[in-house]
Design a protein around this motif. Structure first.
Motif, PDB file in Angstrom:
ATOM      1  N   MET A  30      42.716  45.007  37.456  1.00 21.29           N
ATOM      2  CA  MET A  30      43.019  44.092  38.497  1.00 21.29           C
ATOM      3  C   MET A  30      44.135  44.586  39.350  1.00 21.29           C
ATOM      4  SD  MET A  30      44.334  39.984  37.749  1.00 21.29           S
ATOM      5  CE  MET A  30      42.653  39.840  36.932  1.00 21.29           C
ATOM      6  N   ILE A  32      49.184  41.796  41.297  1.00 24.35           N
ATOM      7  CA  ILE A  32      49.083  40.503  41.862  1.00 24.35           C
ATOM      8  C   ILE A  32      50.182  40.373  42.754  1.00 24.35           C
ATOM      9  CG2 ILE A  32      50.946  39.488  40.265  1.00 24.35           C
ATOM     10  CD1 ILE A  32      47.743  37.875  41.275  1.00 24.35           C
ATOM     11  N   HIS A  85      41.071  37.888  42.782  1.00 25.90           N
ATOM     12  CA  HIS A  85      41.553  37.041  41.748  1.00 25.90           C
ATOM     13  C   HIS A  85      41.466  35.764  42.127  1.00 25.90           C
ATOM     14  CE1 HIS A  85      44.330  35.858  38.489  1.00 25.90           C
ATOM     15  NE2 HIS A  85      45.214  35.392  39.670  1.00 25.90           N
ATOM     16  N   ASP A 107      42.850  32.096  40.757  1.00 31.62           N
ATOM     17  CA  ASP A 107      44.200  31.687  39.632  1.00 31.62           C
ATOM     18  C   ASP A 107      43.293  30.546  38.845  1.00 31.62           C
ATOM     19  OD1 ASP A 107      45.899  29.217  39.002  1.00 31.62           O
ATOM     20  OD2 ASP A 107      47.348  30.927  39.520  1.00 31.62           O
ATOM     21  N   ARG A 123      41.996  31.185  45.801  1.00 28.97           N
ATOM     22  CA  ARG A 123      41.680  32.575  45.767  1.00 28.97           C
ATOM     23  C   ARG A 123      42.478  33.763  46.299  1.00 28.97           C
ATOM     24  NH1 ARG A 123      37.744  28.971  46.907  1.00 28.97           N
ATOM     25  NH2 ARG A 123      35.342  29.291  46.025  1.00 28.97           N
ATOM     26  N   TYR A 124      42.533  34.808  45.978  1.00 31.09           N
ATOM     27  CA  TYR A 124      43.397  36.052  46.416  1.00 31.09           C
ATOM     28  C   TYR A 124      42.644  37.132  46.675  1.00 31.09           C
ATOM     29  CZ  TYR A 124      47.216  32.815  44.830  1.00 31.09           C
ATOM     30  OH  TYR A 124      47.905  31.627  44.735  1.00 31.09           O
TER      31      TYR A 124
END
Length: 360
Positions: A1, A4, A37, A39, A45-46
């Motif tokens: 991933m 962040i 990603h 949450d 949404r990211y």
């Protein structure tokens, strides 16, 4: 991933790539662009920086009207698959645009003039030359009696061109003029070809003329004088559909216009088809049992044998301009495009005839 801290919220990412959050949610639902990603607690949404290129391409594809399924092929398929999908979509767009343009032009023509006013300025000599070029493709007296529209010249006004069009079903001639100025809507008028020839004789002496249409009628004006355009209330064939439906040419022949005309005069007799055969950098023209005439030519495509009515092909050459003529041929049974090799403002379509020799 992805780290962040490097991810962007849906709003920030949307601003960067030019997409609304609602569009990004839609692309997520359709598996076109998944967030890097989500949450778990909030559902936010990211997106990662390396998703920018894909997002921008998705936006461009949708702006071009590419269906979602095709867009997915472009985004995830091979370069060859992407190219094939985009070329197919471009072809559909051209067909749709041409059909819409023809339909709108026809609707505008049928609407009452109301307060509409159209004014287009062109050179007098250029207009006269355009009439001379398209007039030979007007229908004969017998054809005009059955189909009055085929005895007329269609004049299309508006946009970036003025077009003059004529056809007798076996020939189609289109000449485009670049106007000095255009005011008003797109409009079409049909004018009797005999009247149009007379008006061309008058216009050729003037440096500039204007074609004007309003609710009271249509006029040709110039040099302080005014001549009425005697319009005909008939429906002209949809010539744009004919042009747009032509497949890509399989054969292209370029040869001297005067030499080809002389060969037609020598080989052709009234009512006798002439046959054109292509070879390596030459073409041979024959009629009946004649020995034929061979001319130097630039020929692309496989060897070809095609027949023409000598008079129809000769009239297309006479109307063309420039020292060289270009013939674009799909097959021996489909319309042939005849135009100047280096001046594309005038185009004639000529129908081939049955080649009896090819059946022997």
């Amino acid at each position: 991933m992805d780290d962040i801290d490097a991810l962007m919220s849906i709003g920030a990412f949307g601003r960067r790539v030019g997409l609304a959050p609602s569009a990004l949610r839609f692309y997520d639902d359709c598996d076109v662009l998944r967030p890097a990603h989500v949450d778990v607690a909030t559902g936010y949404r990211y997106y990662a920086p390396d998703q920018v290129v894909r997002a921008v391409l998705a936006r461009r594809l949708r702006a071009a009207g590419v269906p979602l399924g095709d867009a997915s092929v472009v985004l995830d398929g091979t370069d060859e698959e992407a190219r094939a999908v985009l070329e197919e979509h471009a072809g559909r767009v051209r067909e749709t645009a041409a059909s819409a343009q023809s339909a709108i032009a026809a609707i505008l023509h049928d609407l009452p003039a109301g307060t509409r006013r159209v004014k287009v300025r062109v050179g007098g000599a250029e207009l006269a030359g355009a009439v001379r070029q398209v007039a030979p493709s007007v229908g004969s007296a017998a054809v005009r009696e059955e189909f009055p529209a085929l005895g007329c010249v269609l004049i299309e006004l508006g946009g970036e061109e003025v077009r003059l069009v004529a056809t007798d079903r076996y020939r189609l001639a289109v000449r485009a003029l670049r106007p000095a100025s255009v005011e008003g809507d797109t409009y079409q008028v049909l004018v009797d070809a005999r009247e149009m020839r007379d008006l061309a004789v008058w216009a050729i002496r003037l440096p500039e003329v204007s074609i004007e249409v309003d609710r009271n009628g249509a006029w040709l004006r110039g040099g302080g004088d005014s001549r009425a355009l005697p319009t005909v209330d008939e429906t002209f064939p949809d010539y744009r559909m004919i042009l747009d439906d032509l497949p890509d040419a399989r054969h292209r022949l370029i040869t001297g216009r005067a030499a080809l005309g002389a060969a037609l005069d020598a080989a052709g007799t009234r009512g006798t088809p002439v046959t054109v055969r292509t070879g390596e950098q030459q073409l041979t023209l024959t009629a009946g049992e004649s020995a034929g005439t061979t001319l130097p030519a630039l020929c692309t495509g496989p060897p070809l044998r095609i027949a023409f009515d000598a008079e129809l092909l000769r009239s297309a050459l006479d109307a063309a301009v420039g020292p060289d003529v270009l013939l674009e041929i799909v097959s021996p049974v489909q319309p042939v495009v005849v135009r100047s090799a280096d001046q594309g403002s005038f185009t004639t379509l000529v129908m081939p005839v049955r080649d009896a020799g090819a059946d022997a």
